[in-house]
Design an enzyme around this catalytic site. Sequence first.
Site, PDB file in Angstrom:
ATOM      1  N   ARG A 281       7.245  22.750 -17.220  1.00  0.00           N
ATOM      2  CA  ARG A 281       5.623  22.249 -16.954  1.00  0.00           C
ATOM      3  C   ARG A 281       4.752  23.429 -17.722  1.00  0.00           C
ATOM      4  O   ARG A 281       5.256  24.482 -17.853  1.00  0.00           O
ATOM      5  CB  ARG A 281       5.190  22.551 -15.202  1.00  0.00           C
ATOM      6  CG  ARG A 281       5.874  21.370 -14.588  1.00  0.00           C
ATOM      7  CD  ARG A 281       6.095  21.685 -13.204  1.00  0.00           C
ATOM      8  NE  ARG A 281       7.474  22.307 -12.897  1.00  0.00           N
ATOM      9  CZ  ARG A 281       8.157  21.991 -12.205  1.00  0.00           C
ATOM     10  NH1 ARG A 281       7.869  21.111 -11.033  1.00  0.00           N
ATOM     11  NH2 ARG A 281       9.563  22.386 -12.077  1.00  0.00           N
TER      12      ARG A 281
ATOM     13  N   ARG B 156      12.717  -0.459  -3.662  1.00  0.00           N
ATOM     14  CA  ARG B 156      11.217  -0.492  -4.092  1.00  0.00           C
ATOM     15  C   ARG B 156      10.662   0.421  -5.184  1.00  0.00           C
ATOM     16  O   ARG B 156       9.842   0.043  -5.874  1.00  0.00           O
ATOM     17  CB  ARG B 156      10.610  -1.044  -2.780  1.00  0.00           C
ATOM     18  CG  ARG B 156       9.074  -0.466  -2.795  1.00  0.00           C
ATOM     19  CD  ARG B 156       8.394  -1.449  -1.854  1.00  0.00           C
ATOM     20  NE  ARG B 156       7.771  -2.494  -2.171  1.00  0.00           N
ATOM     21  CZ  ARG B 156       7.440  -3.301  -1.116  1.00  0.00           C
ATOM     22  NH1 ARG B 156       7.388  -2.887   0.091  1.00  0.00           N
ATOM     23  NH2 ARG B 156       6.770  -4.600  -1.548  1.00  0.00           N
TER      24      ARG B 156
ATOM     25  N   GLU C 265       7.309 -10.242  -0.664  1.00  0.00           N
ATOM     26  CA  GLU C 265       7.703 -11.672  -1.415  1.00  0.00           C
ATOM     27  C   GLU C 265       6.983 -12.739  -0.158  1.00  0.00           C
ATOM     28  O   GLU C 265       6.519 -13.864  -1.001  1.00  0.00           O
ATOM     29  CB  GLU C 265       9.180 -12.158  -1.331  1.00  0.00           C
ATOM     30  CG  GLU C 265       9.793 -12.409   0.039  1.00  0.00           C
ATOM     31  CD  GLU C 265      10.270 -11.322   1.088  1.00  0.00           C
ATOM     32  OE1 GLU C 265       9.783 -10.137   0.509  1.00  0.00           O
ATOM     33  OE2 GLU C 265      10.720 -11.466   1.977  1.00  0.00           O
ATOM     34  N   ASP C 266       6.229 -12.248   0.727  1.00  0.00           N
ATOM     35  CA  ASP C 266       5.379 -13.237   1.627  1.00  0.00           C
ATOM     36  C   ASP C 266       4.086 -13.041   1.286  1.00  0.00           C
ATOM     37  O   ASP C 266       3.049 -13.569   2.039  1.00  0.00           O
ATOM     38  CB  ASP C 266       5.931 -13.264   3.062  1.00  0.00           C
ATOM     39  CG  ASP C 266       5.893 -11.711   3.457  1.00  0.00           C
ATOM     40  OD1 ASP C 266       5.379 -10.827   2.819  1.00  0.00           O
ATOM     41  OD2 ASP C 266       6.128 -11.651   4.741  1.00  0.00           O
TER      42      ASP C 266
ATOM     43  N   GLU D 216       9.186   2.385   4.705  1.00  0.00           N
ATOM     44  CA  GLU D 216       9.024   3.026   3.286  1.00  0.00           C
ATOM     45  C   GLU D 216       7.611   3.008   2.989  1.00  0.00           C
ATOM     46  O   GLU D 216       7.119   3.727   2.154  1.00  0.00           O
ATOM     47  CB  GLU D 216       9.831   2.029   2.361  1.00  0.00           C
ATOM     48  CG  GLU D 216       9.189   0.878   1.890  1.00  0.00           C
ATOM     49  CD  GLU D 216       9.031  -0.481   2.850  1.00  0.00           C
ATOM     50  OE1 GLU D 216       9.598  -0.142   4.073  1.00  0.00           O
ATOM     51  OE2 GLU D 216       8.436  -1.436   2.374  1.00  0.00           O
ATOM     52  N   ASP D 217       6.983   1.890   3.405  1.00  0.00           N
ATOM     53  CA  ASP D 217       5.440   2.167   3.042  1.00  0.00           C
ATOM     54  C   ASP D 217       4.796   3.133   3.744  1.00  0.00           C
ATOM     55  O   ASP D 217       3.648   4.117   3.217  1.00  0.00           O
ATOM     56  CB  ASP D 217       4.605   0.759   3.377  1.00  0.00           C
ATOM     57  CG  ASP D 217       5.204   0.265   4.802  1.00  0.00           C
ATOM     58  OD1 ASP D 217       5.813   0.913   5.348  1.00  0.00           O
ATOM     59  OD2 ASP D 217       4.520  -0.792   5.223  1.00  0.00           O
TER      60      ASP D 217
ATOM     61  N   ARG E 133       8.455   2.275  13.709  1.00  0.00           N
ATOM     62  CA  ARG E 133       7.369   2.587  12.719  1.00  0.00           C
ATOM     63  C   ARG E 133       6.824   3.935  13.489  1.00  0.00           C
ATOM     64  O   ARG E 133       6.380   5.071  13.049  1.00  0.00           O
ATOM     65  CB  ARG E 133       6.364   1.554  12.354  1.00  0.00           C
ATOM     66  CG  ARG E 133       6.972   0.635  11.441  1.00  0.00           C
ATOM     67  CD  ARG E 133       6.060  -0.405  11.173  1.00  0.00           C
ATOM     68  NE  ARG E 133       4.813  -0.303  10.161  1.00  0.00           N
ATOM     69  CZ  ARG E 133       5.162  -0.281   8.799  1.00  0.00           C
ATOM     70  NH1 ARG E 133       6.370  -0.601   8.304  1.00  0.00           N
ATOM     71  NH2 ARG E 133       4.175  -0.093   8.068  1.00  0.00           N
TER      72      ARG E 133
END
Lengths: 719, 696
Positions: B434, B499, B516-517, B603-604, B651
């Site tokens: 860096r 993902r 996908e939905d 994951e979100d 969650r």
Amino acid sequence: MYTSGKYSSRGPALIPRMKTKHRIYYITLFSVVLLGLIATGMFQFWPHSIESTADWTLDKRSVHDAPLIRLPVSSPIPERGDLSCRMHTCFDVYRCGYNPKNRIKVYIYPLQRFVDELGVPISSTGLSREYNDLLSAISDSDFYTDDVTRACLFIPSIDVLNQNSLRIRETAQALAMLPRWDKGMNHLLFNMLPGGPPDYNTALDVPRDRALLAGGGFSTWTYRQGYDVSIPVYSPLSADVDLPERQPGPRHYFILSSQTAIHREYRAELERLKEENGEALLLLDKCSNLSQGAASARKRCYKGQVYDYPQILQESSFCVVLRGARLGQAALSDVLQAGCVPVTLADSYILPFSEVLDWKRASVVIPEEKLSEMYTILKSIPHRQVEEMQRQARWFWEAYFSSMKAIGLTTLQIINDRIYPYAARTYEQWNNPPVVKWSSVNSPLFLPLIPPRAPGFTAVVLTYDRVESLFRVITEISKVPSLAKLLVVWNNQNKSPPEETLWPKISVPLKVVRTKENKLSNRFFPYDEIETEAVLAIDDDIIMLTSDELQFGYEVWREFPDRLVGYPGRLHLWDHEMGKWKYESEWTNEVSMVLTGAAFYHKYFNYLYTYKMPGDIKNWVDAHMNCEDIAMNFLVANITGKAPIKVTPRKKFKCPECTAIDGLSLDQTHMVERSECINKFASVFGTMPLKVVEHRADPVLYKDDFPEKLKSFPNIGSL
Amino acid sequence: MQAKKRYLILLSAGACLVLLFYLGGVQLPAASRSRHDRSRNGHRPEQPWPHFSDPLHLFLPWDQTDTEDYNLHISPRQKRDINTSVYKGKRCRMDSCFDFSLCRKNGFKVYVYPQQKGEKISESYQNILSTIEGSRFYTSDPGQACLFVLSLDTLDRDQLSPQYVHNLKTKVQNLPLWNDGRNHLIFNLYSGTWPDYTEDLGFDIGQAMLAKASISTENFRPNFDVSIPLFSKEHPRTGGERGYLKYNSIPPFRKYMLVFKGKRYLTGIGSDTRNALYHVHNAEDVVLLTTCKHGKDWQKHKDARCDKDNAEYDKYDYKEMLHNSTFCLVPRGRRLGSFRFLEALQAACVPVMLSNGWELPFSEIIDWNTAAVIGDERLLLQIPTTVRSIHQDKILSLRQQTQFLWEAYFSSVEKIVLTTLEIIQDRVLEHASRSSLMWNSHPGGLFIQRTNKTSFVCSLFQIIVLWNCDKPLPAKHRWPATSVPVIVIEGENKVMSSRFLPYEIIVTDAVLSLDEDTVLSTTEVDFAFTVWQSFPERIVGYPARSHFWDSNKERWGYTSKWTNDYSMVLTGAAIYHRYYHFLYTNYLPTSLKSMVDQLANCEDILMNFLVSAVTKLPPIKVTQKKQYKETMMGQSSRASRWADPDHFAQRQTCMNKFASWFGAMPLVHSQMRLDPVLFKDQVSILRKKYRDIERL
């Protein structure tokens, strides 16, 4: 003149027995005075020519006129350099003292020629051209002082750039003989070629006590970090060859090796790389058929084919700078000049000026051991980064390598920065090329910070004499929960503000500031009364903003404290027909400005507007009584590089009944004038800083099918 | 006659005098003026270094350039070997004391020796070890390791300290992998003891690197050792408090200009600087207080000033001063570094260093001139003038930088340790390390991983379908026809985190992540993309969620209800920078990622945690058609994982797991949504660019 004449004419009256003979004395005297005056006048007229002739004689001086100093054999020799020396142990900072300019003073010893007892000079070359250039550059600079008692840094005139031409012991003795040597304290030596065969030390071998060394080719073991300065090895080609800057981009060759003194082991390794990768690699060596000398330095050969050096460097993306017997290589300078990215293979080498220059942005460093992997490593660097490095390499050369002057003054600046660290040049100043410096934004509020709600905001209402409307505005704003204070800027000098008892009763402090002149910029003055970060600038006729809208505006400002957050949005457009900028207030899908008739912003921008507005914009605004909001939008966008945020839907902000007065903003001439402003400001800023966006901020549940009473800001956008 | 003559002589003498005076008088100012003029024109009055007219030699004659006769001498390989054998101990450098070949096979992996029974380990050192064990550098296999860390506590090497570990010398020598300390890293906070506090650790560290607090420039081996800050045992392991700066007040001056409160040492230990502080103290805006009252027998050594100093000392509250001062003095104490340094940094009180010879923490990467004033102990009396001369703008920027540095590298033991490891990693992977710019500007070096940003490619460039299902791919002809390339990647492991893998096939900066939905119109995506271009560092998307502190259950709660604010934007329909793919895969620990994979959920949320931890800002919600929301909430897709009743409870659990790894809650609430400028305005819909968003 005239008075003295009158005096002499009165003379006879005072001395009645005066004779003609005496009158002659007077006349003579008089003419002497006259002649003297004329002479003085002449002297005044041509003083420069007189002085410059003196300069001219000075210029004629020869090195051989310098006084000859004979060194006794027993003359003392300084100690070897102390590796533990640091600025706080070996440097006398009291000599530099506090000075408001934060600049060190540098003294250069007058030239002397040192010889040993047999009359043999201590150096085979004497004063070199490069060292002479270096010293005259320093003596022409702001660092120089001729007053030895005020100096903080001393530079001997003994040339030690190239150790090969020195007699080590005698040079050391000569240094010790300098009148202010004092164990080398605060003395600076410049050396580019240290060491000698067979083991080539990486620092100058001349014993030098505590003197600082600006050396080319330091290794990590000899370099005293924070004390010595690592400098480049100057390439004589820099002055002789003019290589025009080339646009960064892909080049004909990928890797080029053009050095001549490469150890055979490494050359074999390079040959192997060449075999594997073919045309991408160009491996040059010296031309065997040419005689030594300046001409051969300008040519390189590969299998009988002759290439011009250093021009060929411009044909390659990467150029190998391999260590020789010494770590520092003049080739580095040539490579940078050509805008070729140097690939340095010199283990433990301290790159030039590494204390301040970020070499990671301009070069690739590969351990010698990994020479065979060089191709793979370089291939992994993305194109964009290579272009960036090419540009950076060239800029480093221009700023810090191109001449002895650049090298010398950079060295002094580095030492200066250590002595006055709080006034040191910044990383950006050292490393960003001018193009980047101009175009990059450096937001003064750079920390991502969402300020707490509690301090609230200060509303600043600019008013002239619309008292009734003003009072309505005050009453409306006072309903906003986060209002901390109200500041009325009374811009009317002919009329006093209404009596205290007449003002609306509100729950927050209300202050009235009377101004000295009716100027629009009074609205943006950083008043001490503004104690919050957030300022709401509001006109005295904006009465239609609801409490929800204002509170929401404040919440949005908290998420964007470095932007203007306002209600009415405007746009600038490029008028192709007229070839200039145009102001637009119609229903557009885009926004690039918000009006400060109702806008939140950080108090810092008040300070910027008042004290740092470029050019004559501030006076221009005050003279024309218009465009202060556009100026503010320019200022903020220019320094942050960000667009303003428009909040809530479009609506009528002023009172419905005062449409007649409202006509002002709609007036055609007014619009023309505002277009003029944009063009004027864009030329003063030298660029169009405004950013166009297509979004505005609304409450999360705005217009959503959701019970109104559960929304935090239900009353938004109603007309 | 005589009188006349006398008169005449007098007169002529007078005239001469006048003449002389006049000439001289005129000449002097004239000369000085001309000098003035010339210096203004850039010329100098006198040329001190003469322009020599004679031809001078070049310092490097042309015939010398390539006659180094290098080829005749020793081979560079042999020379390297000699260096390696010569430069040991105090002269160690990476080139001579570090074996790079260990790192070549498996990358930069760190091994921690197993802890031995009966060895007491201080809390701080335990924190250091568990940080390393929880990091992505950790390996439990010494064969894979590039760097070794002892499980013997070396933090406190003061013999008088209760934490002191005895017989360290033999213990270390007996370690099977010690290898004279090669590729070992030794952490140390205190060394030496009363009265001279040397920097000797009391055992032979061989060729090991030191990560040491209060290290002096004399003993610091550049690019080999790492200078770390002195931290107390209360310093939190992870997360850590944020900086105290809440807002940037203008003008930036606080109640005090310069403060200090600390011990003074009477027995000659420590610096004289603290003894001289009272000269500068003015009890108004410069408040420098010392006390003699420490240790058992201070009365014995007390000097004339003690009583007066002690009385003054008790008048002020340290915390109050710390928070209300523009500058904080950090003078040397017994050792070079002191706790004052981190305290000042966190309090956004710009540190004024008075500790000659202290190699400042992480000096290899941090440009301290941007966050501190580095003073010289010898110039103590000038310090007030110096700090007063610093411009307001500079103060504003110094202060913000203290906060950035504190939060990026110092706020927890974890950050200190990770920064140390990253610095060493940068040395190992030199050509890909860096730059100083990355280390010294937001978001800081820990979030800038080795990757290469590419340029903007506009709008929809390609579609990548991640087929994360055990069913085979649909036949080619069944895919809809598009104008942009569609790339189908069949997920190897069929897990959630795939993902966010940094697929090399993604060449644009902006990634539109969709489930996908999800049904989105092009207008909505277009608008979101233009918004994202203004905020490329944030997640810009549609479905928003919020977190809250559930004070009954003492834990974080997750809600998908419609609320007036939000702190997450689900990645089922969001645009973000592809760099976060990289960060997700490389920065987050395996423990969190595998948790996500096992649950096939969260994951979100994790992505939102990550992005907010980097930016310290909320995501951005943009307006959407209602229909999408209904699809989302109405679980129209039967197979949707949203239908799972456990989904919501999971969650909730995720939130708390993530928050504990991050050490604090990085999520930030926002109350606003971004709409097109003319959204729902009373104007013809034809004038609106994004009119589809308003249509139902």
